[in-house]
Each structure stands twice: as structure tokens, then as C-alpha cells.
Write a protein that holds these residues in place. Structure first.
Motif, PDB file in Angstrom:
ATOM      1  N   MET A   1      -7.008  43.874  84.938  1.00  0.00           N
ATOM      2  CA  MET A   1      -5.602  44.068  84.613  1.00  0.00           C
ATOM      3  C   MET A   1      -5.494  44.886  83.334  1.00  0.00           C
ATOM      4  N   LEU A   2      -4.673  45.919  83.342  1.00  0.00           N
ATOM      5  CA  LEU A   2      -4.470  46.781  82.187  1.00  0.00           C
ATOM      6  C   LEU A   2      -3.138  46.449  81.548  1.00  0.00           C
ATOM      7  N   VAL A   3      -3.182  46.205  80.274  1.00  0.00           N
ATOM      8  CA  VAL A   3      -1.968  45.968  79.520  1.00  0.00           C
ATOM      9  C   VAL A   3      -1.808  47.097  78.537  1.00  0.00           C
ATOM     10  N   PHE A   4      -0.693  47.794  78.589  1.00  0.00           N
ATOM     11  CA  PHE A   4      -0.467  48.979  77.781  1.00  0.00           C
ATOM     12  C   PHE A   4       0.602  48.651  76.747  1.00  0.00           C
ATOM     13  N   LEU A   5       0.185  48.596  75.507  1.00  0.00           N
ATOM     14  CA  LEU A   5       1.124  48.320  74.425  1.00  0.00           C
ATOM     15  C   LEU A   5       1.364  49.616  73.675  1.00  0.00           C
ATOM     16  N   SER A   6       2.579  50.097  73.688  1.00  0.00           N
ATOM     17  CA  SER A   6       2.896  51.341  72.998  1.00  0.00           C
ATOM     18  C   SER A   6       3.871  51.058  71.881  1.00  0.00           C
ATOM     19  N   GLY A 269       2.255  36.044  78.638  1.00  0.00           N
ATOM     20  CA  GLY A 269       1.349  35.483  79.630  1.00  0.00           C
ATOM     21  C   GLY A 269       0.235  36.412  80.016  1.00  0.00           C
ATOM     22  N   ILE A 270      -0.218  37.232  79.080  1.00  0.00           N
ATOM     23  CA  ILE A 270      -1.278  38.186  79.360  1.00  0.00           C
ATOM     24  C   ILE A 270      -2.626  37.477  79.321  1.00  0.00           C
ATOM     25  N   ARG A 271      -3.435  37.739  80.330  1.00  0.00           N
ATOM     26  CA  ARG A 271      -4.764  37.139  80.429  1.00  0.00           C
ATOM     27  C   ARG A 271      -5.822  38.222  80.268  1.00  0.00           C
ATOM     28  N   GLY A 272      -6.959  37.822  79.713  1.00  0.00           N
ATOM     29  CA  GLY A 272      -8.026  38.791  79.509  1.00  0.00           C
ATOM     30  C   GLY A 272      -7.828  39.561  78.220  1.00  0.00           C
TER      31      GLY A 272
END
Length: 574
Positions: A1-6, A269-272
Motif C-alpha cells: 500500500m502506498l501512502v502519499f503525503l504531500s 488508519g494507515i498500516r505499514g
């Protein structure tokens, strides 16, 4: 899973919406392509090779080698396409037709799940995001829908029935439709992209309770391990100082950038291990933004606001912390012929969008707004932002100021600082780590007498009209209630008591006289001096002694610390 924080600066106009819109559209197109391949693989071919069983002709002749002339002589149908094999014609003879016109389209819609979800804090931002996504996905056939409060829920349900692949929503209306168990929102396990725009605002304590419930559902019963989560904000890593009463408590935890991000990840709820992309500038404001201030009493803010609007016409946004303040300023500036456009949460949604459109269309216009217009809105060519009331946090200040100086354009941010605003101003100044003090805005004190005369008269008119309107509504309600109950109404209940026609005539005559006097004042020019100063800049300060002495102005008339003239200083001092 990719989480993109900008953590992009909103006043850059850098295309933050496209940063999540393009990956989302790409993901939807990938799903459509894979769905199309799987559907083609499961379809049974209409005509197979001649060597497969079940497709031989009755005379055991290969249909492909039939002589068209022989077939025509044998009395075949003249309308039959000669290039079509006979085996295929036999299949068509036994087909049962379904005359339901929309069955095929319904089957397609039934198999089209919700793949992209964008959550925004305000309705206006949701509308803007939808316009941007529609522009990018114009030739893809991807359907989008918007779910926000203030609009008919039935109409939005009909839009959801068309099974759009992407939904842009505010948390309240979305959670309402989920609780009603709408079919398109019943299964979110297939959701491929989840975007939380302005995330730091969305997950604040005490705000957006529906978002917490929605995230809990998405991360529990509707969890999809392949889903991408995009978290965006211009102030994601900006940490403001907690109040003293909080820091003095034993369990109080000092928050830094890393801690703030960890808390945000937990709430979302971000995992990893997420991937963080931080584009925050060290200065937190762009070079093209001019930041200034005026210190004044609370009652004098109206004078300086009207002075600025009169001296520097253009597209100006005026921010306040309360709706009551916006209503009062709207009435006051309307009397002064400034034609302001209000925008706040208590207005009808259609009127809010209409005022935004008018503001974007007019070159010289004033938008009076609360912080509902502070985040994310991309209004072209906003030249000035005035903080009539100092914002409570540095994040709000950055977002407000970000409405101007976008896409390398110049802009001005002006703070009107009263005695009660000093605490918030010092907090903002400390959080943003300003190395230099904000310059004072230049004001021509000679013009302030005429400004005050106009504003004071407008205040009197506004107070009389407000009192009359309030009394009229109050008394009308009590009179109707008394008539319905068939009872006599005491004069003490009515605001102002029972007034006779003579008193009413005198009040109207007085009000009419004040309006006539104000109209005469508005017809006169305030700025009679040809010399007009421009805003101070962050590039440097001029020597006030040189400027004032050579212009013949006494030093006491200059209350600014930095002045930049529209013409070169060398020509002026020559």
C-alpha cells in the motif's frame, strides 16, 4: 500500500489536486482494462473453426468452401450475407430476444463498483475538485459524482444510481448516505484510492465526527489491503505551540513534526510504512507574497479596512473568525457602496457558489468570508488578503494567505491587529519562525479624517436599520400570535413600544437625511494627493528620513517602516 503525503504550499498553485487525481484516474483505467480482458476471456465465440464438433453442415461440406453461385442456384435467401458462414446463421435462428431496452446498460452499471473516493472539509472545495477531475478524465468515460450538504439528497442518490467510479464528498453527507445503505456505497472493499484532502483540518479533535466513523469502517469491515491512501495538506508538518494550560499538565505531550505525522497516520488508519513527500518551504511563504500589518484599536479596524478597499481596488478577500462579524461588515460595506459578497456556513449552498462565481468574474470585488474559503480554493488573480481578525492558529494563517500570490503571481497579506489579537499574532509569528518583523502597512493619515467621517455615518445608518429590522420581525411575530390567540398585546412586549405615525415619520426622515449626507460624502474624492504609495516589500526598507524630507512631509505623518514607490526612488530624490 502506498501512502502519499504531500505538504505543498497552497499559494503556489502547484496543482495539488492533480497530484492525486491523475493516479486515481490511472487506477480506474487499469481496473477497466483488466475487467474488459476478463469479460472477453469468458465470452463464448459465435463461430468456431470447422474442425470442431457441432459446426459441420448437414451435407458434411465445409461451409467456407461453398460456392456462392451454387448456393444462389439452390434457392438460398438473397438477403443472406455471402461472407457469413452457414454455421453462424444456424445459431441466430434459435436466439431468444429480450426487448428490455436498458438491460445491457443496467448489467454494466451493476458490475461497476466505487473505485475512488475523495474527502474534503468544505463543499466549495469538493465542487472545485470535481471540476478538476472531470477536466482530466474528459475523454476517458469515467463518471464522477459529488456528495455535499446543502443540496437535495434525492438528486445525489439518483446520481449514485448511475454507478460513478469516483465520488467527491464531504464526510457528513457521505456518512448519511452510507447509513441509508445505498447500493453503490454498500461495498467499499473494492475501493482502490482513498484521498483525504486538507487532512490536518479533517482529523482535528471535535471536527468531522462522521469522518472518524467512516475511517473506522474503511479500516475494519471494509478494509482493502490493495487500496492506496493519499493524504494531502499544505500545513501537514506545521506544528503550532499548544496552549500553556495544556503544556502544564503532566500527561501533556510535546508535539513535533514526526509526532504529528504519527498521530495523523493513526487517525487515518494507515498500516505499514508510508512514503512521505514533504515539499514544505523553510520560509513557509513564497517570495511573491508581501506580508504586512496594522496595529489599531478594535473600533478602528473598520476605518483601515475601508481605507484599504478605497485606496487599493482589486480582487480582495477579507477573513473574519465569526459569522456575526461577516454579517455586520457586509451590511456596513454595502452602505458604503463597496458591494461586498458574503460567504459563510449559514448561507444556502447555491448562494455560496453563486457568490464565489461572481467574485471570480469581477476584477474589482470584495469577498467577506469565514475560514470556509481559507483552504484549497483556487480563485484566479486574488490580489489582496485581509485578516480582519487574526486567525487562531498558524495553519489557518498560511491557508488564508495562500489564496493570493499563487502560481508565481504577486499578492499581499494584511493583518489588522487589535489588543485582543496580540496573543494569537505572537503565536503565529513564533510558529512560522519569522526572522524579521513584519513591516507596517503605509497609511496616509491626512485621509483618515474623511474615512472616519464616512464610516461613522455608515455605522449609524447600519445600527438604525438593524434595530428597525429586528424590531419589525419581533413585533410582527408577537402580533400574529396575539391575533391567533385572540388576546390583547401589552406594549411592554413590543420592541420600542407602540409608536404612532408621527414618530415613525420622524425616524424615516432622520434616516433619509443620514443617507443623503453619506451619498454626498461618497461622491467626493478622499485621496487628493497625487503621490500614492505601494505596499511594503520584504526585499528591503527605505530610509524614511530621506523620503519624508525630500517630499516635504513631516516625519510624524509617516507611520510605516517600509515604503516602495511606484516610480524609481532615484527620480524622486533627484
Amino acid at each position: 500500500m502506498l501512502v502519499f503525503l504531500s505538504c505543498c504550499l497552497v499559494f503556489l498553485g502547484s496543482g495539488k489536486t492533480l497530484a492525486f487525481a491523475i493516479p486515481m484516474i490511472h487506477s480506474v483505467l487499469q481496473w477497466q482494462e483488466s475487467k474488459s480482458r476478463s469479460d472477453n476471456a469468458t465470452e463464448e465465440p459465435l463461430c468456431d473453426d470447422e474442425d470442431k464438433p457441432g459446426w459441420e453442415s448437414d451435407n458434411e461440406t465445409n461451409p467456407k468452401h461453398l460456392n456462392p453461385k451454387q448456393d444462389e442456384d439452390s434457392g438460398g435467401d438473397d438477403d443472406v450475407d455471402e461472407s457469413c458462414p452457414i454455421g453462424c446463421m444456424k445459431v441466430l435462428e434459435n436466439v431468444e430476444f429480450d426487448f428490455g431496452a436498458n438491460k445491457h446498460a443496467a448489467d454494466l452499471n451493476k458490475n461497476r463498483p466505487l473505485l475512488g473516493l475523495v474527502l474534503t472539509p468544505t463543499r466549495e472545495l469538493a465542487v472545485q475538485v470535481k471540476h478538476h477531475i472531470d477536466a482530466v478524465a474528459k475523454f476517458t468515460g469515467i463518471k464522477t459524482a459529488i456528495l455535499v450538504g446543502g443540496m437535495a439528497a434525492q438528486k445525489q442518490e439518483r446520481v449514485l444510481n448511475q454507478k460513478p467510479e469516483i465520488v467527491i464528498a464531504t464526510p457528513g453527507r457521505l456518512w448519511e448516505l452510507i447509513k441509508e445503505k445505498h447500493s453503490h456505497l454498500s461495498n467499499l472493499r473494492q475501493l482502490r484510492c482513498l484521498v483525504i484532502d486538507e487532512a490536518d483540518r479533517m482529523v482535528e479533535r471535535g471536527h468531522f465526527l462522521e469522518l472518524s466513523q467512516l475511517l473506522e469502517m474503511l479500516n475494519d469491515s471494509q478494509y482493502n489491503p490493495r487500496r492506496q491512501t493519499f493524504v494531502f495538506s499544505a500545513t501537514l508538518t506545521l506544528v503550532h505551540q499548544a496552549p500553556t494550560r495544556v503544556l502544564q499538565k503532566k500527561y501533556a505531550k510535546k508535539i513535533d513534526q514526526k509526532t504529528k505525522l504519527e498521530m495523523l497516520m493513526e487517525k487515518v488508519g494507515i498500516r505499514g510504512k508510508p512514503k512521505v513527500i514533504d515539499l514544505t518551504r523553510k520560509e513557509t511563504t513564497v517570495e511573491t507574497l508581501t506580508e504586512t500589518r496594522i496595529h489599531c484599536d478594535m473600533d478602528d479596524k473598520d476605518y483601515y479596512l475601508y481605507y484599504f478597499l478605497l485606496q487599493y481596488p482589486g480582487r480582495t478577500m477579507v477573513f473574519a473568525n465569526s459569522i456575526d462579524c461577516i454579517k455586520r461588515l457586509s451590511a456596513l460595506l454595502t452602505i458604503l457602496d463597496c458591494n461586498p459578497l458574503p460567504l459563510h456556513a449559514n448561507m444556502h449552498q447555491k448562494q455560496r457558489l453563486k457568490n464565489l462565481e461572481r467574485f471570480a468574474e469581477r476584477e474589482n470585488c470584495v469577498l467577506l468570508t469565514t475560514d470556509v474559503a481559507a483552504r484549497g480554493l483556487d480563485i484566479p488573480n486574488v490580489q489582496h488578503v485581509i485578516h480582519y481578525q487574526v486567525p487562531r492558529t498558524s495553519e489557518i494563517y498560511v491557508h488564508r494567505s495562500g489564496r493570493t500570490a499563487r502560481a508565481a503571481n504577486e499578492g499581499l497579506s494584511l493583518l489588522l491587529i487589535g489588543p485582543d489579537d496580540m496573543i494569537n499574532f505572537r503565536k503565529i509569528y513564533k510558529t512560522l519562525e519569522k526572522n524579521e518583523e513584519l513591516p507596517f502597512f503605509p497609511v496616509e493619515t491626512k485621509c483618515m479624517f474623511a474615512i472616519k467621517e464616512r464610516v461613522n455615518l455608515a455605522r449609524q445608518i447600519e445600527k438604525v436599520e438593524y434595530y428597525n429590522s429586528r424590531a419589525k420581525q419581533h413585533n410582527s411575530w408577537f402580533q400574529q400570535a396575539a391575533e391567533a390567540l385572540e388576546i390583547d398585546l401589552d406594549d411592554d412586549v413590543l420592541i420600542g413600544g407602540r409608536s404612532n405615525e408621527q414618530e415613525e415619520s420622524q425616524k424615516q426622515k432622520m434616516l433619509k437625511g443620514m443617507k443623503k449626507q453619506l451619498k454626498h460624502l461618497l461622491s467626493q474624492s478622499v485621496f487628493k494627493v497625487l503621490l500614492k504609495t505601494k505596499y511594503p516589500t520584504q526585499s528591503g526598507k527605505l530610509d524614511l528620513a530621506c523620503v519624508c524630507l525630500r517630499t516635504g512631509l513631516h516625519l510624524k505623518h509617516c507611520i510605516c517602516t517600509a515604503v516602495v514607490f511606484k516610480f524609481p526612488l532615484g527620480e524622486f530624490c533627484a
